[in-house]
Design an enzyme around this catalytic site. Sequence first.
Site, PDB file in Angstrom:
ATOM      1  N   ALA A  52       9.450  -8.934  -3.509  1.00 47.90           N
ATOM      2  CA  ALA A  52      10.671  -8.984  -2.697  1.00 47.90           C
ATOM      3  C   ALA A  52      10.261  -8.807  -1.240  1.00 47.90           C
ATOM      4  CB  ALA A  52      11.631  -7.880  -3.125  1.00 47.90           C
TER       5      ALA A  52
ATOM      6  N   GLY B  41       0.827  -1.203   0.000  1.00 44.37           N
ATOM      7  CA  GLY B  41       0.000   0.000   0.000  1.00 44.37           C
ATOM      8  C   GLY B  41       0.868   1.262   0.000  1.00 44.37           C
ATOM      9  N   ASP B  42       1.963   1.238   0.748  1.00 44.13           N
ATOM     10  CA  ASP B  42       2.850   2.409   0.806  1.00 44.13           C
ATOM     11  C   ASP B  42       3.587   2.594  -0.516  1.00 44.13           C
ATOM     12  OD1 ASP B  42       2.060   2.929   3.381  1.00 44.13           O
ATOM     13  OD2 ASP B  42       3.750   1.892   4.315  1.00 44.13           O
TER      14      ASP B  42
HETATM   15  N1  LIG Z   1      -0.530  -9.962  -4.608  1.00 48.55           N
HETATM   16  C1  LIG Z   1      -0.414  -8.857  -5.327  1.00 48.55           C
HETATM   17  N2  LIG Z   1      -0.181  -8.921  -6.646  1.00 48.55           N
HETATM   18  C2  LIG Z   1      -0.042  -7.807  -7.396  1.00 48.55           C
HETATM   19  N3  LIG Z   1      -0.148  -6.564  -6.899  1.00 48.55           N
HETATM   20  C3  LIG Z   1      -0.385  -6.432  -5.600  1.00 48.55           C
HETATM   21  C4  LIG Z   1      -0.540  -7.563  -4.738  1.00 48.55           C
HETATM   22  N4  LIG Z   1      -0.787  -7.104  -3.489  1.00 48.55           N
HETATM   23  C5  LIG Z   1      -0.772  -5.757  -3.573  1.00 48.55           C
HETATM   24  N5  LIG Z   1      -0.554  -5.341  -4.835  1.00 48.55           N
HETATM   25  C6  LIG Z   1      -0.477  -3.942  -5.311  1.00 48.55           C
HETATM   26  O1  LIG Z   1      -0.353  -3.100  -4.186  1.00 48.55           O
HETATM   27  C7  LIG Z   1      -1.484  -2.244  -4.059  1.00 48.55           C
HETATM   28  C8  LIG Z   1      -1.825  -2.078  -2.600  1.00 48.55           C
HETATM   29  O2  LIG Z   1      -2.120  -3.352  -2.055  1.00 48.55           O
HETATM   30  P1  LIG Z   1      -3.129  -3.559  -0.848  1.00 48.55           P
HETATM   31  O3  LIG Z   1      -4.476  -3.148  -1.272  1.00 48.55           O
HETATM   32  O4  LIG Z   1      -2.931  -4.931  -0.362  1.00 48.55           O
HETATM   33  O5  LIG Z   1      -2.575  -2.455   0.149  1.00 48.55           O
HETATM   34  P2  LIG Z   1      -2.348  -2.583   1.710  1.00 48.55           P
HETATM   35  O6  LIG Z   1      -3.334  -3.532   2.226  1.00 48.55           O
HETATM   36  O7  LIG Z   1      -2.361  -1.201   2.260  1.00 48.55           O
HETATM   37  O8  LIG Z   1      -0.909  -3.173   1.757  1.00 48.55           O
HETATM   38  P3  LIG Z   1      -0.157  -3.720   3.038  1.00 48.55           P
HETATM   39  O9  LIG Z   1       0.053  -5.176   2.730  1.00 48.55           O
HETATM   40  O10 LIG Z   1       1.108  -2.946   3.036  1.00 48.55           O
HETATM   41  O11 LIG Z   1      -1.028  -3.464   4.234  1.00 48.55           O
HETATM   42  C9  LIG Z   1      -2.574  -2.910  -4.868  1.00 48.55           C
HETATM   43  O12 LIG Z   1      -3.512  -1.954  -5.311  1.00 48.55           O
HETATM   44  C10 LIG Z   1      -1.763  -3.513  -6.007  1.00 48.55           C
HETATM   45  O13 LIG Z   1      -1.435  -2.528  -6.942  1.00 48.55           O
END
Ligand SMILES: Nc1ncnc2c1ncn2[C@@H]1O[C@H](COP(=O)(O)OP(=O)(O)OP(=O)(O)O)[C@@H](O)[C@H]1O
Length: 294
Positions: free
Chosen positions: A276, A240-241
């Site tokens: 990564a 997300g970051d």
């Molecule tokens: N498994 C994945 N495959 C491809 N892209 C991903 C994946 N997970 C996350 N992303 C990318 O990262 C962005 C943010 O992911 P997510 O919605 O999980 O954010 P988050 O929940 O805030 O992340 P975090 O895991 O840091 O809490 C997604 O919109 C996508 O672009």
Amino acid sequence: QLYKSLHINHYILTSRLPKAGETIHGHKFFTGFGGKGANQCVQAARLGARTSIICKVRIGSLLLNAVEYVGQTKAAATGAASIIVDSEGQNVIVIVAGANLLLDSEDLKKANHIICKAKVMVCQLEITPATSLEALKMAHANGVKTLFNPAPALADLDPQFYTHSDIFCCNETEAEIITGIPVGNPEDAGKVGLTLLERGCKLVIVTLGAEGCVLVSVDERIPKHVPTGKVAAVDTTGAGDSFVGALAFYLAYYPHLSMEEVIKKSNFIASVSVQASGTQTSFPKRKDLPQDLF
Ligand SMILES: Nc1ncnc2c1ncn2[C@@H]1O[C@H](COP(=O)(O)OP(=O)(O)OP(=O)(O)O)[C@@H](O)[C@H]1O
Ligand SMILES: *[C@@H]1O[C@H](CO)[C@@H](O)[C@H](O)[C@H]1NC(C)=O
């Protein structure tokens, strides 16, 4: 571009997450800088953005490069987080915000010259909501584009956050806490977006992990799903970051791209970061990315 909140992270890698009361062995320990503000700042900087962070740390606790305003305090420790990641990339995180919560109006006044000359200001909720809101207002009053990431989410978010955010970007969990709508698919995310438009948002992005994002804007009012490519995720911590940092970079340096194009590119960058391990360590640098992104 401006960001807030900074932590020192302690990472432990284990084969599985411990249960409550259980002691298990991990196989790796390392520390790094984190905090959503710092992470987002690092991702934008790695893409080539000029960035600044406004933050507060314990006096004498660390020296930072490229930070234009660092408040120092004796009253609290520098923010810290413990992050445990298992072999499937699942994580549990505990954060102690510490000095971040002491960043206040006085600090913002001292950082006013930095805020005024930014192209984009990015705010999160790892500092007090009042300070975050005041920073958004200062930016808005000076014509600086505002990107708000309500993380970690609050159920009773001050409604002024909606009107002072040019872009409101949240994940599924945050979307549910803020609107009460559980989000499990792009359709739900569209409902969240429409609800937030009613509350005064102009542009809402709900990130959906491997499903990419949903975008809803006041101009169209029709939710648009922007999927992302399929990748083998190793560690999604910080995805997300990475996404928010990339989004800020494109908003600042490519203001004429369509929002959909900006989101596609940011999705791609975040999808590289999940391949990564670590948070900042997983964020890609401009030189290692396909050059058609720039
Ligand atoms: N498994 C994945 N495959 C491809 N892209 C991903 C994946 N997970 C996350 N992303 C990318 O990262 C962005 C943010 O992911 P997510 O919605 O999980 O954010 P988050 O929940 O805030 O992340 P975090 O895991 O840091 O809490 C997604 O919109 C996508 O672009
Ligand atoms: C969304 O972000 C929050 C931090 O605000 C985090 O605790 C949560 O796990 C994230 N949700 C998802 C679905 O990754």
